[in-house]
Design a protein around this motif. Structure first.
Motif, PDB file in Angstrom:
ATOM      1  N   ASP A   7       0.820  -1.190   0.030  1.00 10.34           N
ATOM      2  CA  ASP A   7       0.246   0.840   0.236  1.00 10.34           C
ATOM      3  C   ASP A   7       1.031   1.166  -0.492  1.00 10.34           C
ATOM      4  OD1 ASP A   7      -2.289  -1.517   0.189  1.00 10.34           O
ATOM      5  OD2 ASP A   7      -1.683  -2.134   2.394  1.00 10.34           O
ATOM      6  N   ARG A   8       0.457   2.542  -0.713  1.00  9.02           N
ATOM      7  CA  ARG A   8       1.098   3.575  -1.029  1.00  9.02           C
ATOM      8  C   ARG A   8       0.455   4.342  -0.833  1.00  9.02           C
ATOM      9  NH1 ARG A   8       4.130   6.728  -5.935  1.00  9.02           N
ATOM     10  NH2 ARG A   8       5.923   7.835  -4.601  1.00  9.02           N
ATOM     11  N   TRP A   9       0.361   5.434   0.578  1.00  8.04           N
ATOM     12  CA  TRP A   9      -0.466   7.196   0.599  1.00  8.04           C
ATOM     13  C   TRP A   9       0.548   8.349   0.465  1.00  8.04           C
ATOM     14  CZ3 TRP A   9      -5.146   4.849   1.902  1.00  8.04           C
ATOM     15  CH2 TRP A   9      -5.097   3.387   1.893  1.00  8.04           C
ATOM     16  N   ILE A  10      -0.232   8.960   0.333  1.00  9.65           N
ATOM     17  CA  ILE A  10       0.391  10.537  -0.161  1.00  9.65           C
ATOM     18  C   ILE A  10      -0.285  11.964   0.214  1.00  9.65           C
ATOM     19  CG2 ILE A  10       1.690  12.050  -1.358  1.00  9.65           C
ATOM     20  CD1 ILE A  10       3.004  10.014  -2.958  1.00  9.65           C
ATOM     21  N   ASN A  11      -0.130  12.030   1.182  1.00  4.41           N
ATOM     22  CA  ASN A  11      -0.712  12.975   1.985  1.00  4.41           C
ATOM     23  C   ASN A  11       0.370  14.739   1.194  1.00  4.41           C
ATOM     24  OD1 ASN A  11      -3.155  13.160   3.385  1.00  4.41           O
ATOM     25  ND2 ASN A  11      -1.788  11.228   3.958  1.00  4.41           N
ATOM     26  N   ASP A  12      -0.173  15.803   0.351  1.00  2.83           N
ATOM     27  CA  ASP A  12       0.546  16.513   0.401  1.00  2.83           C
ATOM     28  C   ASP A  12      -0.136  17.950   0.225  1.00  2.83           C
ATOM     29  OD1 ASP A  12       3.062  16.237  -0.370  1.00  2.83           O
ATOM     30  OD2 ASP A  12       1.858  15.610  -3.102  1.00  2.83           O
ATOM     31  N   PHE A  13       0.560  18.995   0.687  1.00  2.54           N
ATOM     32  CA  PHE A  13      -0.564  20.467   1.296  1.00  2.54           C
ATOM     33  C   PHE A  13       0.485  20.810   0.951  1.00  2.54           C
ATOM     34  CE2 PHE A  13      -1.332  17.486   4.859  1.00  2.54           C
ATOM     35  CZ  PHE A  13      -3.029  17.861   4.860  1.00  2.54           C
ATOM     36  N   GLU A  26       3.656  10.373   3.149  1.00  2.00           N
ATOM     37  CA  GLU A  26       3.944   9.629   2.457  1.00  2.00           C
ATOM     38  C   GLU A  26       4.284   8.723   3.239  1.00  2.00           C
ATOM     39  OE1 GLU A  26       6.352  11.249  -1.120  1.00  2.00           O
ATOM     40  OE2 GLU A  26       5.970   9.047  -0.977  1.00  2.00           O
ATOM     41  N   ALA A  27       3.490   7.309   3.452  1.00  2.00           N
ATOM     42  CA  ALA A  27       3.421   6.168   3.767  1.00  2.00           C
ATOM     43  C   ALA A  27       4.100   4.781   2.845  1.00  2.00           C
ATOM     44  CB  ALA A  27       2.866   5.829   4.772  1.00  2.00           C
ATOM     45  N   TRP A  28       5.151   3.665   2.674  1.00  2.00           N
ATOM     46  CA  TRP A  28       4.877   2.243   1.830  1.00  2.00           C
ATOM     47  C   TRP A  28       4.489   1.674   2.964  1.00  2.00           C
ATOM     48  CZ3 TRP A  28       6.173   0.930  -3.493  1.00  2.00           C
ATOM     49  CH2 TRP A  28       6.145   1.756  -4.082  1.00  2.00           C
ATOM     50  N   ASP A  29       3.531   0.746   2.826  1.00  2.00           N
ATOM     51  CA  ASP A  29       3.579  -0.340   3.945  1.00  2.00           C
ATOM     52  C   ASP A  29       3.388  -1.701   3.162  1.00  2.00           C
ATOM     53  OD1 ASP A  29       2.243  -1.825   6.060  1.00  2.00           O
ATOM     54  OD2 ASP A  29       0.726  -0.356   6.548  1.00  2.00           O
ATOM     55  N   ASP A  30       3.671  -2.269   3.545  1.00  2.00           N
ATOM     56  CA  ASP A  30       3.633  -3.790   2.967  1.00  2.00           C
ATOM     57  C   ASP A  30       4.303  -4.964   4.042  1.00  2.00           C
ATOM     58  OD1 ASP A  30       7.084  -4.334   3.259  1.00  2.00           O
ATOM     59  OD2 ASP A  30       7.391  -3.362   1.429  1.00  2.00           O
ATOM     60  N   ASP A  31       4.892  -6.882   3.342  1.00  2.00           N
ATOM     61  CA  ASP A  31       4.276  -7.449   4.435  1.00  2.00           C
ATOM     62  C   ASP A  31       5.292  -7.001   5.630  1.00  2.00           C
ATOM     63  OD1 ASP A  31       1.747  -7.895   4.184  1.00  2.00           O
ATOM     64  OD2 ASP A  31       2.124  -9.454   2.283  1.00  2.00           O
TER      65      ASP A  31
END
Lengths: 533, 311
Positions: free
Chosen positions: A283-289, A307-312
């Motif tokens: 999963d990859r999540w990004i928040n930009d302001f 940002e976050a990269w989340d894998d097993d």
């Protein structure tokens, strides 16, 4: 030779629409005949610029651009149509209703000093778009890319696990529909497909498809707020290996301009990839302001991202900071920019090879046009990448400067014009880790002089010189001279002479005594140009 | 890991709600109806209209009009006093300009520019590359690629003269084919794999592989993914490599696997010093067979025997 279908189609269109040509019909074009004579010596694999120069005489250029009537236009441009290295672009457009485009190109890559180990890439692309209503746009694309020829390992004396030849076909297609309402609400639906086949290794065969949607929605009650939302789902599989990936994305951008000088922007991006073979999910999540504020000729911009990269196996988080000041003179007499950005990553579970990383980049740029004749500019940028946990650091410094001068003098007998330009670029890249270091410094100079004498004689001379030092020692240069004489307004004769040189002074590390290359190439062409205006 | 996702979703939803509700009740004043028509413009600017014949901005189809782009108070004032400048989309702020163009060109390319393209952040917009009245190239571009791109990004030109480079100057590849934020397609918004830009052409390395090379799928950094090992524009090293792949150090691999001469890694004794990494780790882009990307034939050679290497 599939390129001939372009010719047939062009002819059919010409014949069909000729009857509807009216007084607004305008055409311009040219045809050039000629060829190249090449004399080369040394390692043929080191000078990419000469890979697609082929000896032989033929149609070196066919160009047609114009319109049949007020609404229907045609563009065709082709190079080397009957010799290797051919390329063509076709564009037929009925303004506001339909557009048909096609493109073809082929290119050769040489891998060995003798030039006998090579591969050719060919690319056919076509697209048809329709606008049946002003609010509706429908299109379809198809692309076929093939690669045939030899494949080599690297370094050259090792056996490649990837085989010794290319025989691959990549098919891609896409259909989409875009619609928009008078109030500004819009959307797109698209379907993308891909199929890759490797005749020499079926394990590489791959099929994939993605369905995506985009919505563009102005703020319901607020004129200065805009929402853009995107989403896609897709699947990719290797049928032979029984591997399947599922993918999905969601993106949102909100842009708000509460009052004229200020604008605020928020972006969210989420992506997930499920690998059915390994049962792993990433999963990859990004928040930009971001915010920018305009004051007179200046724009102040600042932003923060998380940002976050989340894998097993691991979770890596990133923090991004960025800021810039841009100044643009209203009459474009000068512009400048100072920018800095930083990106820090943290390996939360200490699982990745690089572990924590720190990136930083700064840039200063200035461009000026002190008069109509002069334009000068320069740029300095520094970029560092540090991986403190593994003791590695890379730093790159790049600087460039340019100057151009244009002279034009008109008399009754005609205009004499000339342009002189010079570019200089410098780069210094260093890489260090706990046990070694690597440094490369390069300088690149290019200069050109162009003279046009009363639109009868034009001459161009240019030089490109590249010097790479440090742990590499390479010199490369390209000298070019071109003379074009126009007679009877429509005919011209052109002679061009290029000299290519390449020397690698560390040849002992590479391929024995093959570390140099020199080539002399002469092009001779005659052309006919016409215009109905 | 799941909690991270939940928090982010909540942040996302909260942000949308906050932005939407904060301004929900602001009224937008109605604009004054204009008395101008295209014919008013044509009284003086017929030559400009003539130059648009045959283009998509020709008024003949009644799909566009002068005032479609130039409407505004400044234009109204210009009619009364020609010395005053009318609304000129080429001179107003990028987001407004984009809004003007997206009235008709509401495609993915325009949305990219509006949302996040660095061109827009530098106050450049459609008119920086396209000229409605004077564009002479396909797409009304002011120049052809790559000359158009190099006119600002002059520092990139040298990259494409490096001993190995993508054939941009040769005309085989266009800047916009990789920098999809300026391409005429929506492909950028579609996930087709972790290395979607590069594998559009280099499909043979797209995978997916059961055993990926982590560097190849890590796009979490500015120079991640393929760019961990390859310089996309040009490089002094063969195969666009960012570091030399030469004995004794094989600096390319040592960027992450600090094993110059192999002495620094407990898994590699000095007996392998100077041997190319890819002699054994053959599938550097990803493997169908084993996690260490090793050559399957090593098994037949006995390398995978119990007590020695295990794939």
């Amino acid at each position: 030779m599939r390129i001939w279908w372009l010719w047939i189609l062009t002819s059919a269109v010409l014949a069909n629409t000729q009857a509807r040509a009216d007084s607004t019909s305008v055409w311009e074009g040219n045809i050039r005949l000629g060829g190249a004579i090449e004399d080369e010596e040394g390692d043929r694999s080191v000078m990419q610029e000469t890979f697609n120069i082929h000896e032989g005489f033929g149609i070196t250029k066919l160009h047609l651009n114009g319109r049949f009537n007020r609404n229907t236009s045609l563009y065709f441009d082709g190079d080397n149509l009957n010799v290797d290295g051919r390329r063509a672009t076709f564009d037929l457009r009925q303004a506001g209703i339909a557009r048909l485009r096609s493109r073809y190109d082929e290119s050769l890559f040489i891998y060995d000093p003798s030039g006998s180990v090579d591969a050719t890439r060919r690319d056919w692309w076509s697209s048809l778009s329709l606008t049946p209503k002003k609010w509706l746009w429908v299109s379809g694309d198809y692309d076929l890319q093939t690669r045939r020829g030899d494949r080599v390992g690297y370094p050259n004396d090792v056996q490649s696990a990837l085989g010794t030849a290319y025989e691959t076909d990549l098919n891609r297609w896409r259909v989409d529909a875009q619609a928009r309402s008078a109030s500004g609400i819009g959307g797109t639906f698209a379907y993308d497909g891909v199929s890759f086949t490797d005749a020499l290794d079926a394990r590489n065969d791959r099929d994939g498809s993605v369905f995506s949607a985009i919505a563009h929605v102005p703020g319901v009650f607020i004129k200065r707020l805009t929402h853009v939302v995107r989403g896609s789902v897709g699947k990719s599989e290797l049928p032979t290996a029984g591997i399947e990936y599922d993918m999905a994305t969601i993106q949102y951008t909100g842009i708000l301009a509460p009052w004229r000088p200020l604008r605020l922007k928020y972006r969210f991006y989420g992506m997930t990839v499920d690998d059915d073979a390994t049962a792993m999910q990433t999963d990859r999540w990004i928040n930009d302001f971001d915010a920018d504020y305009r004051w007179r000729s200046a724009i102040f911009a600042a932003g923060y991202g998380w940002e976050a990269w989340d894998d097993d196996r691991s979770v890596t988080t990133y923090e991004n900071y960025r800021g810039a000041i841009t100044v643009n003179h209203p009459d474009q007499k000068y512009s400048g920019r100072i920018a800095y950005s930083q990106r820090d990553s943290e390996d939360e579970e200490d699982q990745t090879l690089l572990k924590d990383t720190e990136y930083a980049r700064g840039e200063i740029r200035l461009d000026a046009r002190p008069s109509g004749a002069w334009s000068v500019g320069g740029r300095v940028a520094d970029r560092t990448r540090k991986m403190p946990d593994i003791g590695a650091e890379a730093e790159g410094l790049a600087a460039s400067a340019y100057a151009r001068y244009t002279y034009s003098h008109s008399r009754e007998s005609g205009t004499i014009a000339s342009t002189v330009s010079a570019d200089y670029q410098y780069a210094d890249d260093d890489y260090d880790n706990r046990v070694g270091e690597y440094q490369v410094e390069s300088q690149f100079v290019t200069g050109s002089v162009e003279v046009d004498f009363r639109k009868m004689i034009s001459a161009v001379a240019s030089v490109h010189y590249l010097d790479i030092e440090g742990d590499l020692d390479i010199e490369k240069s390209i000298l070019s001279f071109e003379l074009d004489c126009t007679f009877r307004k429509s005919f011209d004769a052109r002679v061009k002479y290029n000299v290519y040189n390449y020397d690698d002074y560390l040849i002992a590390d590479y391929s024995g005594d093959e570390g140099y290359y020199t080539a002399n190439v002469v092009w001779i062409e005659v052309g006919y140009a016409f215009s109905t205006e | 890991m799941g909690s991270v996702r939940r928090i982010l979703i909540l942040v996302f939803l909260a942000a949308i709600g906050a932005v939407s509700t904060a301004f929900m009740f602001q009224a937008t004043p109605p604009s004054e109806p204009s008395t101008l028509t295209d014919e008013t413009c044509m009284d003086c600017h017929e030559d400009v209209a003539h130059a648009l014949i045959g283009t998509a901005h020709d008024r003949a189809g009644n799909k566009v009009s002068c005032l479609g782009c130039h409407a505004g108070a400044a234009t109204e004032a210009h009619v009364d006093d020609p010395d005053l400048k009318p609304v000129n989309p080429g001179r107003i702020r990028a987001d407004s300009l984009t809004a003007v163009c997206t009235t008709c060109h509401e495609d993915a390319h325009a949305l990219n520019l509006y949302e996040r393209d660095p061109h827009e952040n530098a106050d450049l917009a459609c008119a920086a590359c396209h000229s409605v009245h004077a564009g002479t190239h396909v797409g009304l571009l002011v120049d052809e690629e790559p000359a158009l791109c190099f006119s600002c990004h002059a520092g990139k030109k040298a990259d494409f003269t490096m001993p190995t480079h993508h054939p941009v100057i040769e005309g085989v590849v266009k800047c916009s084919e990789c920098h999809t934020s300026v391409a005429q397609s929506a492909k950028q918004h579609v996930v087709t794999g972790p290395s979607e830009t590069c594998v559009q052409c280099h499909a043979g390395f797209a995978g997916p592989y059961p055993f990926e090379h982590q560097a190849a799928v890590d796009y979490s950094t500015e120079q991640g993914g393929c760019l961990n090992c390859h310089a996309p524009h040009g490089s002094p090293n063969p195969r666009l490599l960012v570091q030399p792949y030469q004995p004794p150090d094989y600096a390319l691999c040592s960027q992450c696997h600090a094993v110059p001469g192999h002495q620094s890694n407990i898994n590699h004794g000095t007996q392998w010093a100077g041997v190319p990494c890819s002699d054994c780790h053959v599938d550097v882009h990803g493997s169908y067979d084993n996690q260490k990307l090793l050559d399957p034939s090593l098994s037949a050679q006995g390398c995978f025997a119990v007590g020695c290497h295990t794939p």
